[in-house]
Design an enzyme around this catalytic site. Structure first.
Site, PDB file in Angstrom:
ATOM      1  N   ASN A   7       0.863  -1.182   0.000  1.00  0.00           N
ATOM      2  CA  ASN A   7       0.000   0.000   0.000  1.00  0.00           C
ATOM      3  C   ASN A   7       0.905   1.240   0.000  1.00  0.00           C
ATOM      4  OD1 ASN A   7      -1.397   2.287   1.098  1.00  0.00           O
ATOM      5  ND2 ASN A   7      -3.026   0.942   1.803  1.00  0.00           N
ATOM      6  N   ARG A  18       5.061  18.590   0.390  1.00  0.00           N
ATOM      7  CA  ARG A  18       5.884  19.639  -0.184  1.00  0.00           C
ATOM      8  C   ARG A  18       5.383  20.178  -1.517  1.00  0.00           C
ATOM      9  NH1 ARG A  18      11.375  21.175   1.069  1.00  0.00           N
ATOM     10  NH2 ARG A  18      11.111  21.561   3.281  1.00  0.00           N
ATOM     11  N   HIS A  43      -5.471   3.702  -1.796  1.00  0.00           N
ATOM     12  CA  HIS A  43      -6.753   3.992  -1.140  1.00  0.00           C
ATOM     13  C   HIS A  43      -7.059   5.464  -1.376  1.00  0.00           C
ATOM     14  CE1 HIS A  43      -9.406   2.995   2.582  1.00  0.00           C
ATOM     15  NE2 HIS A  43      -9.922   4.008   1.928  1.00  0.00           N
ATOM     16  N   ARG A  45      -8.852   8.745  -1.211  1.00  0.00           N
ATOM     17  CA  ARG A  45      -9.932   9.257  -0.354  1.00  0.00           C
ATOM     18  C   ARG A  45     -10.537  10.483  -1.009  1.00  0.00           C
ATOM     19  NH1 ARG A  45      -9.958   6.604   4.744  1.00  0.00           N
ATOM     20  NH2 ARG A  45      -8.123   5.301   4.927  1.00  0.00           N
ATOM     21  N   HIS A  50      -3.881  11.870   0.165  1.00  0.00           N
ATOM     22  CA  HIS A  50      -2.644  11.155  -0.200  1.00  0.00           C
ATOM     23  C   HIS A  50      -2.709  10.771  -1.686  1.00  0.00           C
ATOM     24  CE1 HIS A  50      -5.207   7.966   1.342  1.00  0.00           C
ATOM     25  NE2 HIS A  50      -4.971   8.288   2.595  1.00  0.00           N
ATOM     26  N   GLU A  70      -8.680   0.389  -2.951  1.00  0.00           N
ATOM     27  CA  GLU A  70      -9.565   0.304  -1.795  1.00  0.00           C
ATOM     28  C   GLU A  70     -10.351   1.594  -1.644  1.00  0.00           C
ATOM     29  OE1 GLU A  70      -6.250  -1.526   1.298  1.00  0.00           O
ATOM     30  OE2 GLU A  70      -6.937   0.540   1.480  1.00  0.00           O
ATOM     31  N   THR A 100      -7.955   6.550   9.181  1.00  0.00           N
ATOM     32  CA  THR A 100      -7.645   5.283   8.497  1.00  0.00           C
ATOM     33  C   THR A 100      -8.787   4.313   8.802  1.00  0.00           C
ATOM     34  OG1 THR A 100      -5.990   3.537   8.235  1.00  0.00           O
ATOM     35  CG2 THR A 100      -6.263   4.408  10.456  1.00  0.00           C
ATOM     36  N   HIS A 190      -4.095  -4.425   7.715  1.00  0.00           N
ATOM     37  CA  HIS A 190      -4.079  -3.355   8.728  1.00  0.00           C
ATOM     38  C   HIS A 190      -3.137  -3.700   9.853  1.00  0.00           C
ATOM     39  CE1 HIS A 190      -5.432   0.500  10.089  1.00  0.00           C
ATOM     40  NE2 HIS A 190      -6.069   0.573   8.948  1.00  0.00           N
ATOM     41  N   ASP A 191      -2.155  -2.826  10.028  1.00  0.00           N
ATOM     42  CA  ASP A 191      -1.179  -2.947  11.126  1.00  0.00           C
ATOM     43  C   ASP A 191      -0.365  -4.234  11.072  1.00  0.00           C
ATOM     44  OD1 ASP A 191      -1.807  -0.461  12.237  1.00  0.00           O
ATOM     45  OD2 ASP A 191      -3.479  -1.300  13.372  1.00  0.00           O
ATOM     46  N   GLY A 213       0.860  -1.256   4.423  1.00  0.00           N
ATOM     47  CA  GLY A 213       1.330   0.082   4.112  1.00  0.00           C
ATOM     48  C   GLY A 213       2.186   0.677   5.205  1.00  0.00           C
TER      49      GLY A 213
HETATM   50  N1  PXP Z   1      -6.473  -2.646   4.208  1.00  0.00           N
HETATM   51  C1  PXP Z   1      -7.311  -1.584   4.249  1.00  0.00           C
HETATM   52  C2  PXP Z   1      -8.732  -1.793   3.856  1.00  0.00           C
HETATM   53  C3  PXP Z   1      -6.847  -0.300   4.609  1.00  0.00           C
HETATM   54  O1  PXP Z   1      -7.702   0.743   4.618  1.00  0.00           O
HETATM   55  C4  PXP Z   1      -5.486  -0.140   4.928  1.00  0.00           C
HETATM   56  C5  PXP Z   1      -4.973   1.224   5.264  1.00  0.00           C
HETATM   57  O2  PXP Z   1      -5.121   2.070   4.169  1.00  0.00           O
HETATM   58  C6  PXP Z   1      -4.645  -1.276   4.889  1.00  0.00           C
HETATM   59  C7  PXP Z   1      -5.177  -2.512   4.536  1.00  0.00           C
HETATM   60  C8  PXP Z   1      -3.190  -1.193   5.214  1.00  0.00           C
HETATM   61  O3  PXP Z   1      -3.035  -0.922   6.577  1.00  0.00           O
HETATM   62  P1  PXP Z   1      -1.622  -0.488   7.133  1.00  0.00           P
HETATM   63  O4  PXP Z   1      -1.285   0.822   6.503  1.00  0.00           O
HETATM   64  O5  PXP Z   1      -1.828  -0.403   8.609  1.00  0.00           O
HETATM   65  O6  PXP Z   1      -0.652  -1.563   6.739  1.00  0.00           O
END
Ligand code: PXP
Length: 236
Positions: A7, A18, A43, A45, A50, A70, A100, A190-191, A213
């Site tokens: 990501n 910048r 992703h 938004r 970003h 996403e 997030t 995520h995380d 990410g």
């Molecule tokens: N999956 C989804 C649906 C997300 O929204 C995100 C964050 O944009 C991630 C995965 C990746 O999460 P992380 O940045 O914590 O690795």
């Protein structure tokens, strides 16, 4: 085999701090591919804080690995995705202001809406994955909505893993097994990090893809992106 999708939102955040085009997000995506990433995730938004819509088109043209977009399925988002036609769209129930993603869909409550959106994205030729909390009922209903995959929200896994790694795995088992039982592909995100990734894929080797990410980009500050991708792939 579990694919690593990188990501690259954070790279766009750095660029936007910048103005100008440093670092170059498209170049970064291409380099991730060259260094072994099997997918690129973005992703976009609504406020384009970003990834911008223009980035999404440019990245699609520049990479050969799987492109995963996403986001919340607003009209704008669906229009963008239908034009770009990525391999995969991951639908996330984010509100506009959300920092997030911090929860998945209630696929039972949103069944009608998700069924409609999934069907229209299928017409555009995209695989559809629904971001869900690790509850078997949400996974099973994702199948009813016509989704191809679910992405398990692993924020709570990462949190619990720090103190109680075995308990963290146990909490995700019913949902991971439900996906397999109903014939849905399984993603996770995520995380995830170099510390918590391997135990997850070792417990659930049928995970198709992880999208990572924040922690991966933070690791790259110390290790460089080439070495970081190598180390993440070694966990899979
Ligand atoms: N999956 C989804 C649906 C997300 O929204 C995100 C964050 O944009 C991630 C995965 C990746 O999460 P992380 O940045 O914590 O690795």
């Amino acid at each position: 085999m579990t694919y690593l999708s990188v990501n690259i939102n954070k790279v766009a955040t750095l660029r936007n701090a910048r103005g100008g085009n440093v670092p170059d997000v498209v170049r970064f995506a291409m380099d991730c591919e060259a260094f072994g990433a099997q997918g690129i995730t973005v992703h976009p938004r609504p406020d384009e804080r970003h990834i911008r819509h223009a980035d999404v088109y440019a990245i699609k043209d520049a990479i050969n690995v799987e492109f995963n977009i996403e986001g919340y399925p607003s009209e704008d988002f669906i229009q963008l995705v239908k034009q770009v036609r990525p391999a995969q769209v991951t639908l996330v129930p984010d509100s506009r202001e959300q920092l997030t993603s911090n929860h998945g869909w209630d696929t039972v409550m949103c069944r009608e809406f998700l069924t409609e959106v999934t069907s229209s994205l299928h017409e555009a030729g995209c695989r559809v994955s629904l971001f869900v909390d690790p509850a078997p009922a949400y996974v099973e209903c994702a199948k009813v909505c016509g989704a191809d995959r679910v992405e398990l929200y692993t924020g709570p896994y990462a949190e619990l893993f720090r103190q109680h790694p075995l308990m963290a795995i146990d909490q995700y088992r019913p949902a991971a097994e439900a996906a397999r039982a109903v014939g849905l592909g399984l993603n996770a995100g995520h995380d995830l990090s170099l510390q918590n990734l391997h135990p997850l894929v070792e417990a659930f080797p049928w995970i198709d893809e992880v999208s990572i990410g924040h922690q991966l980009i933070c690791d790259a500050l110390y290790l460089g992106i080439k070495e970081t991708i190598k180390q993440y792939k070694a966990q899979l």
